[in-house]
Design a protein around this motif. Sequence first.
Motif, short mmCIF file in Angstrom:
data_model
loop_
_atom_site.label_atom_id
_atom_site.label_comp_id
_atom_site.label_asym_id
_atom_site.label_seq_id
_atom_site.Cartn_x
_atom_site.Cartn_y
_atom_site.Cartn_z
N VAL A 764 25.31 24.84 68.26
CA VAL A 764 26.55 24.07 68.39
C VAL A 764 26.98 24.13 69.85
O VAL A 764 26.52 24.98 70.61
CB VAL A 764 27.65 24.64 67.47
CG1 VAL A 764 27.22 24.58 66.02
CG2 VAL A 764 27.99 26.07 67.86
N PRO A 765 27.86 23.21 70.28
CA PRO A 765 28.32 23.25 71.67
C PRO A 765 28.91 24.61 72.03
O PRO A 765 29.67 25.19 71.26
CB PRO A 765 29.38 22.15 71.72
CG PRO A 765 28.97 21.19 70.64
CD PRO A 765 28.40 22.04 69.55
N GLY A 766 28.53 25.13 73.19
CA GLY A 766 29.02 26.43 73.63
C GLY A 766 28.07 27.58 73.35
O GLY A 766 28.27 28.69 73.86
N ASP A 767 27.03 27.34 72.54
CA ASP A 767 26.05 28.41 72.27
C ASP A 767 25.24 28.72 73.51
O ASP A 767 25.12 27.90 74.43
CB ASP A 767 25.10 28.00 71.15
CG ASP A 767 25.74 28.08 69.78
OD1 ASP A 767 25.07 27.73 68.81
OD2 ASP A 767 26.92 28.49 69.70
N GLU A 768 24.68 29.92 73.52
CA GLU A 768 23.78 30.31 74.58
C GLU A 768 22.45 30.73 73.97
O GLU A 768 22.39 31.19 72.83
CB GLU A 768 24.35 31.46 75.42
CG GLU A 768 25.54 31.05 76.26
CD GLU A 768 25.98 32.16 77.21
OE1 GLU A 768 26.80 31.89 78.08
OE2 GLU A 768 25.46 33.30 77.05
N VAL A 769 21.39 30.59 74.74
CA VAL A 769 20.07 30.98 74.29
C VAL A 769 19.48 31.97 75.29
O VAL A 769 19.66 31.82 76.50
CB VAL A 769 19.14 29.75 74.12
CG1 VAL A 769 18.92 29.03 75.45
CG2 VAL A 769 17.79 30.17 73.53
N THR A 770 18.82 33.00 74.76
CA THR A 770 18.13 33.98 75.59
C THR A 770 16.65 33.93 75.24
O THR A 770 16.27 34.12 74.08
CB THR A 770 18.66 35.40 75.35
OG1 THR A 770 20.05 35.44 75.68
CG2 THR A 770 17.92 36.41 76.21
N CYS A 771 15.81 33.64 76.24
CA CYS A 771 14.36 33.60 76.04
C CYS A 771 13.74 34.81 76.73
O CYS A 771 14.06 35.11 77.89
CB CYS A 771 13.78 32.32 76.65
SG CYS A 771 14.41 30.80 75.90
N ILE A 772 12.89 35.50 76.00
CA ILE A 772 12.22 36.69 76.53
C ILE A 772 10.72 36.41 76.53
O ILE A 772 10.15 36.04 75.51
CB ILE A 772 12.51 37.95 75.71
CG1 ILE A 772 14.03 38.16 75.57
CG2 ILE A 772 11.88 39.17 76.34
CD1 ILE A 772 14.57 37.75 74.24
N SER A 773 10.09 36.62 77.68
CA SER A 773 8.65 36.37 77.76
C SER A 773 7.88 37.63 77.41
O SER A 773 8.43 38.74 77.35
CB SER A 773 8.27 35.91 79.17
OG SER A 773 8.20 37.01 80.05
N ALA A 774 6.59 37.47 77.19
CA ALA A 774 5.74 38.61 76.85
C ALA A 774 5.70 39.64 77.96
O ALA A 774 5.49 40.82 77.71
CB ALA A 774 4.33 38.13 76.52
N ASN A 775 5.93 39.22 79.21
CA ASN A 775 5.92 40.14 80.34
C ASN A 775 7.30 40.70 80.65
O ASN A 775 7.50 41.35 81.67
CB ASN A 775 5.38 39.44 81.59
CG ASN A 775 3.88 39.22 81.49
OD1 ASN A 775 3.19 39.94 80.78
ND2 ASN A 775 3.38 38.21 82.18
N GLY A 776 8.28 40.45 79.77
CA GLY A 776 9.59 41.05 79.94
C GLY A 776 10.55 40.26 80.80
O GLY A 776 11.62 40.74 81.14
N VAL A 785 22.94 22.82 78.57
CA VAL A 785 22.21 22.32 79.74
C VAL A 785 20.80 21.89 79.38
O VAL A 785 20.10 21.32 80.22
CB VAL A 785 22.17 23.38 80.86
CG1 VAL A 785 23.57 23.83 81.24
CG2 VAL A 785 21.33 24.59 80.44
N ILE A 786 20.35 22.20 78.16
CA ILE A 786 19.04 21.73 77.71
C ILE A 786 19.23 20.31 77.19
O ILE A 786 20.09 20.07 76.32
CB ILE A 786 18.48 22.64 76.60
CG1 ILE A 786 18.33 24.07 77.13
CG2 ILE A 786 17.15 22.12 76.10
CD1 ILE A 786 17.91 25.08 76.07
N SER A 787 18.45 19.40 77.72
CA SER A 787 18.71 17.98 77.44
C SER A 787 18.52 17.65 75.96
O SER A 787 17.67 18.24 75.28
CB SER A 787 17.78 17.10 78.29
OG SER A 787 16.44 17.32 77.93
N GLN A 788 19.31 16.71 75.50
CA GLN A 788 19.23 16.23 74.11
C GLN A 788 18.24 15.06 74.08
O GLN A 788 18.40 14.07 74.79
CB GLN A 788 20.61 15.79 73.63
CG GLN A 788 20.68 15.49 72.15
CD GLN A 788 22.08 15.08 71.73
OE1 GLN A 788 22.57 14.03 72.16
NE2 GLN A 788 22.73 15.89 70.90
N GLN A 789 17.20 15.19 73.24
CA GLN A 789 16.16 14.17 73.18
C GLN A 789 15.82 13.89 71.72
O GLN A 789 16.19 14.64 70.81
CB GLN A 789 14.89 14.64 73.92
CG GLN A 789 15.10 14.91 75.40
CD GLN A 789 13.81 15.33 76.09
OE1 GLN A 789 12.74 15.28 75.50
NE2 GLN A 789 13.91 15.75 77.35
#
Length: 853
Positions: A764-776, A785-789
């Motif tokens: 929903v608007p205002g959410d945040e996402v945290t991405c963690i890679s395999a290398n930390g 800020v992630i475009s809507q497509q």
Amino acid sequence: MDENNIGTVNHIDINQEMRSSYLDYAMSVIVARALPDARDGLKPVHRRILYAMWDMGIRASSPHRKSARIVGEVLGKYHPHSDTAVYDAMVRMAQYFSMRYMLVDGQGNFGSVDGDSAAAMRYTEARLARIAHELLEDIDKNTVDFTPNFDDSLVEPDLLPARLPNLLLNGATGIAVGMATNIPPHNLTELCEAIAFLIERYDDIDNVTLDELMNLVKGPDFSTGGLIIGNEGIRSAYATGRGRVVMRAKAEIEPLPRNPDRQRINITEIPFQVNKAMLIERMAELVNKGVITDISDLRDESDKRGISIIVELKRNTQPLKVLNQLYKHTALQTTFGVQMLALVDKQPRLLSLKRALQIHIEHRIEVITRRTQFDLDKALKRQHILAGLLIALGHLDDVIETIRRSPDADTARAQLMERFGLSEAQATAILDMQLRRLAALERQKIEDEHRDVTAHIEYLEGILADKKKILGLILEDINEIKEKYGDERASEILPGMDADINMEDLIPDEDVLISITRRGFIKRTPVAAYRKQARGGKGLIGMGRRDEDQLEHLFAAGSLNTILFFSDRGKVYADKAYNIPELDRTAKGTSLMNVLPLMPEENITAALPVHSFEDAEYLTMITLKGRIKRVEVNVFENVRPSGLIAINLDDDDRLSWVKLTAGEQDLIIVSEQGKGIRFSEEDVRPMGRNAAGVNAIRLDSWDRVAGADVVLPDDDLLVITEKGYGKRTPLAEYRQQNRYGQGVRAMVLAPERTGKIVSARVVVPGDEVTCISANGIILRTATDVISQQGRSTQGVRVMELREGDTIASVAVIREGRLSQVNGDEEAEELVESEAATAQNGAAPSVTVGDASG
């Protein structure tokens, strides 16, 4: 030292030298100091004390001797360590509150349950207790091995013959290097009955079950009495060697003698190893600080008749409420962590109840075998001598003539051996024979003794030839010990008492934050603990190692909420939030294995706080293989401590998502290969707990589910791929379909560019996402800020990855969930703080608020 090597410098690897030296030291502590032998249940210092007293003749029937004399004997002959260590060990064996069955009979001041020390060894006296004789009996019959003492001047026993199952009888406590033992004491009568049962079933001992043994051995039996709450911990300890036994003081609620309108609590038995004086000090401290407000007076009326701690209550006070408060805040209720670790063949081993009893039986088999062989060898020697005497009596005149004509004893011995075919021992016995043995009556005694010895030899040989006869002797010993020393239980086991007392009356209903890490550490922290925390940045960079711990689940709950934990094996466990250990926000947490009875390799994939099971809500479960199941929440209202099956899974499937649904919502499921399907949860009928569910999406054999969520009107579906691409797509573009369709395209994937989908979540608007890679590497950004497509697009690059790196996990932080209890900025701080707490700064892989996989 070799003179040729003087001045020579040897080059060594310091790492190897430190490793080998430390291991030598560790094994020395484990074997020679800290852990008991599983056969006699004694550590070396206790064994040496008992053997020294036996060797000195200080038996139960003899007068007491000065403790200093006993300690000096032990130090000088067997145990070249501190006299304090020896005396303390002897004192403990003489304390009624430390040993369930005392092995030393002390005279003088040997300490008290209030923590008072024993008098100096020059003032006290001691002797072996009567029951200690059972540990040492037959030690002079080659029943055990002896080894040289520290200076090779004497020998000492490796262990004692031990007719008693002393390991379980008196228990043991010890801290070694890298391991510890904590074995509770048990009731002698129960142990004897269990050993007798195993002996009777010895040919079929592998099929003896734990339930059969627990019908005889009810549980630990502590010398200070008290109550044992529940039997799950006992069962775990007896099955695996590890368990937690909850001990509680025994208390009586009675009217005040001088004022019947008021009541008092009389505590008559306290938990094992609890210091009574410190316990009363703690009670007084709680009253002075205002934690407990309904106590008017507190005093200790204990005497030689037993313990009596009087807690007088104010008028119109609920005694049970005060008692519950005392159980919560003091050592009136404490836990005995069972760790049944002992030496088996000089190696530390964790023992189950059955194995510990078996080891005792095996030890007694060896002891009786060696004792019988010793008696047989002695009888054979005597039979041999008697046979020679009978030969001499049969040829008396010739024997006398031979001796008379011989110039000396050696010649006479040689002549007797040569003329009558005697051995040297027989000839010597004839020469030593007194003239009175020539009388007819004495001759008859020799013949009778020879007949008796021959019969005894046949009996002993029969024992050695038949193992059942040896077991029969062990059974006789056990029954004799039971009759001689058996008594009633001191501790009472109350399996249902924990349900009779509502501990929730004592728990404040507050907002808490519960976190679970990927390695299985859990903790509960009051949300208020974060209110004064300084704000940090929006991102963290981990140490770049794959073995770091990461936060897996993070959610807010009420302290009185029930938390449902779902594992990848399809099981559900339940516990109250307040039962989860409360730790500081910087603490790592406690292992889930200490909170939930998880199987090895079983992982928690979803956790849901439930405020009330009376609400008409559902739990919807989705597996990696695309199975779905809907169950009413109240089905899990009474989850037994060992857990319940929530969904039956195929061997290659795993439960990964559990969502709370209202009954009329839509669900959306996205696969790794870009398929997405939306359907109403009403397409999935509510099922029973043991059902396996139905198919939710039609998947190819190489595909599996990457994400599942509940549809929120007018919101977006966020999709993230393993190579860092992502997009938001309006949920309106996913039309509602029937369950078990192939769905529609959710994303255009290019294996080389995007890789497969790793996460799909409703945002929903205002959410945040945290991405963690395999290398930390961690990226935290707003989903806006992630475009809507549209569905048929590849998305945009969300996270730049180094070559060979991939997205390992994705967390959606939903604004408004934690902020409801702590405000927008502080909710952000909660997540950042918990991320930083993970080992070496690793970041969270969390779902805040929803708490499902």
